[in-house]
Design an enzyme around this catalytic site. Structure first.
Site, PDB file in Angstrom:
ATOM      1  N   ASP A 176      -4.190   2.101  -2.145  1.00 13.42           N
ATOM      2  CA  ASP A 176      -3.566   3.346  -2.775  1.00 13.42           C
ATOM      3  C   ASP A 176      -4.534   4.633  -2.608  1.00 13.42           C
ATOM      4  OD1 ASP A 176      -1.589   1.510  -3.714  1.00 13.42           O
ATOM      5  OD2 ASP A 176      -2.770   0.879  -5.299  1.00 13.42           O
ATOM      6  N   SER A 208       0.889  -1.197  -0.093  1.00 12.05           N
ATOM      7  CA  SER A 208      -0.086   0.013  -0.144  1.00 12.05           C
ATOM      8  C   SER A 208       0.807   1.245   0.139  1.00 12.05           C
ATOM      9  CB  SER A 208      -1.034   0.168   1.311  1.00 12.05           C
ATOM     10  OG  SER A 208      -1.772  -1.204   1.223  1.00 12.05           O
ATOM     11  N   SER A 240      -3.695  -4.043  -2.647  1.00 11.34           N
ATOM     12  CA  SER A 240      -2.905  -2.720  -2.221  1.00 11.34           C
ATOM     13  C   SER A 240      -4.124  -1.695  -1.777  1.00 11.34           C
ATOM     14  CB  SER A 240      -2.214  -2.039  -3.472  1.00 11.34           C
ATOM     15  OG  SER A 240      -2.972  -1.825  -4.533  1.00 11.34           O
TER      16      SER A 240
END
Length: 354
Positions: free
Chosen positions: A270, A230, A268
């Site tokens: 983001d 991340s 992830s």
């Protein structure tokens, strides 16, 4: 392209301050807190417009629904480890309620983001304390910002190497408004690292999906084979922007992230949070009406360009300024800078003087 500000940091946006607390305890705890304060005043009573862009939502980012609804930020921004976001949020609520002129406040929307540093940190111990959060907030300052394995980046990794906190800024020329854009990132993600277009990850033999592509033995663990992880990206600017244009600005952060080799994998988180410190768009909490003056859409392109460049460099700085770290029974090496420089030269990338 555009030149960095004085400190090449998010604090080049006047009034923005950063405080960091690094926690290294015994052989297992490798984590910390990074605080970003938008201006020297009370963030609740004098609110800045803000917006959030989610590139991939596998994460925990407290306070974002109200940002999306109201388009404003009413607290500092904290970054920490995944299982500590709630402890950090509670500590910041306690700190904010104790500030002057907050005696009648009965609702607070504090903002806390995270990445998972569980590889190097005993994350289940949830080691963030009220004292650590308070120290990060109260010691926040302008000027140079420490990068690499510090604060919320103490235990993070990127592209299979040690990473951490990175920051950068860009100053527009006066003909384009003279505005400053500053970025700070907490980098903890994967992918196929490229630096200014050079295939650094492939050349260093450490990249996402390495096992599947190369079919090599004994390589698992050198890099996350799925490219998971991340990143939190915070963009500050003194350009007078509404939350609508801050939403557009935040979305450009994904372009800077993509330049470095991330594909925003399934695992992830983001997130890009953008805010403006300009007085002409500031919002008083008890105002009956707001009269603001903001930058026109046609003047946004240079601000977009500055943010993309600053995001890209911030990620490189998070990686290149990090040092080898051991914790929780594992060691993650710093990226070998001499080899990176060699690869860049071989691919015709100009390397700035130190």
């Amino acid at each position: 392209m555009f030149s960095p500000g004085t400190n090449n940091a998010i604090t080049d946006v006047a009034g923005v301050r950063v405080g960091q607390v690094t926690l290294r305890k015994g052989d297992k705890v490798r984590t910390g807190v990074t605080a970003i304060l938008p201006h020297p005043g009370n963030a609740y009573r004098s609110r800045v417009p803000a917006a959030l862009h989610v590139g991939n939502g596998f994460g925990k980012f407290i306070g974002t629904t109200q940002i999306n609804e109201l388009g404003e930020l009413e607290s500092p921004i904290l970054l920490t480890c995944t299982l500590c976001v709630w402890k950090a949020a509670d500590a910041m609520v306690e700190w904010m309620l104790a500030q002057p002129d907050m005696q009648e406040v009965r609702s607070l929307n504090v903002v806390v983001g995270e990445t998972n540093d569980g590889r190097l940190n005993d994350i289940r111990a949830r080691p963030i304390t009220t004292a650590a959060v308070r120290t990060a907030l109260e010691n926040a300052k302008g000027g140079p910002v420490q990068e690499g394995s510090v604060g919320a980046g103490t235990g993070t990794t990127a592209f299979g190497w040690k990473a951490g906190i990175g920051t950068s800024s860009r100053k527009l020329p006066e003909s384009l408004g003279g505005f400053t854009v500053g970025v700070l990132v907490q980098a903890n993600f994967g992918g196929v690292l490229q630096v200014a277009g050079a295939p650094v990850g492939r050349e260093l033999d450490r990249y996402a999906f390495q096992n599947a592509v190369a079919a090599r033995e004994n390589t698992r663990g050198l890099a996350d084979d799925r490219g998971d992880g991340s990143i939190i990206i915070v963009i500050a600017t003194d350009a007078p922007l509404s939350d609508r244009n801050l939403q557009r600005l935040a979305s450009r952060g994904m372009m800077g992230l993509g330049r470095t080799g991330s594909s925003a994998s399934n695992g992830s988180g983001d997130y890009i949070l953008a805010f403006s410190t300009a007085e002409s768009v500031r919002r008083q909490f008890d105002a009956a009406r707001l009269q603001t003056t903001e930058l026109a859409n046609e003047q946004m392109s240079a601000v977009f360009q500055a943010s993309v460049d600053a995001v890209e460099e911030s990620i490189y700085n998070a990686l290149f300024m990090a040092t080898t770290e051991s914790g929780n029974g594992q060691t993650v090496e710093a990226i070998p800078l001499d080899q990176v420089r060699k690869i860049l030269r071989e691919h015709g990338v100009e390397i700035p003087a130190p």
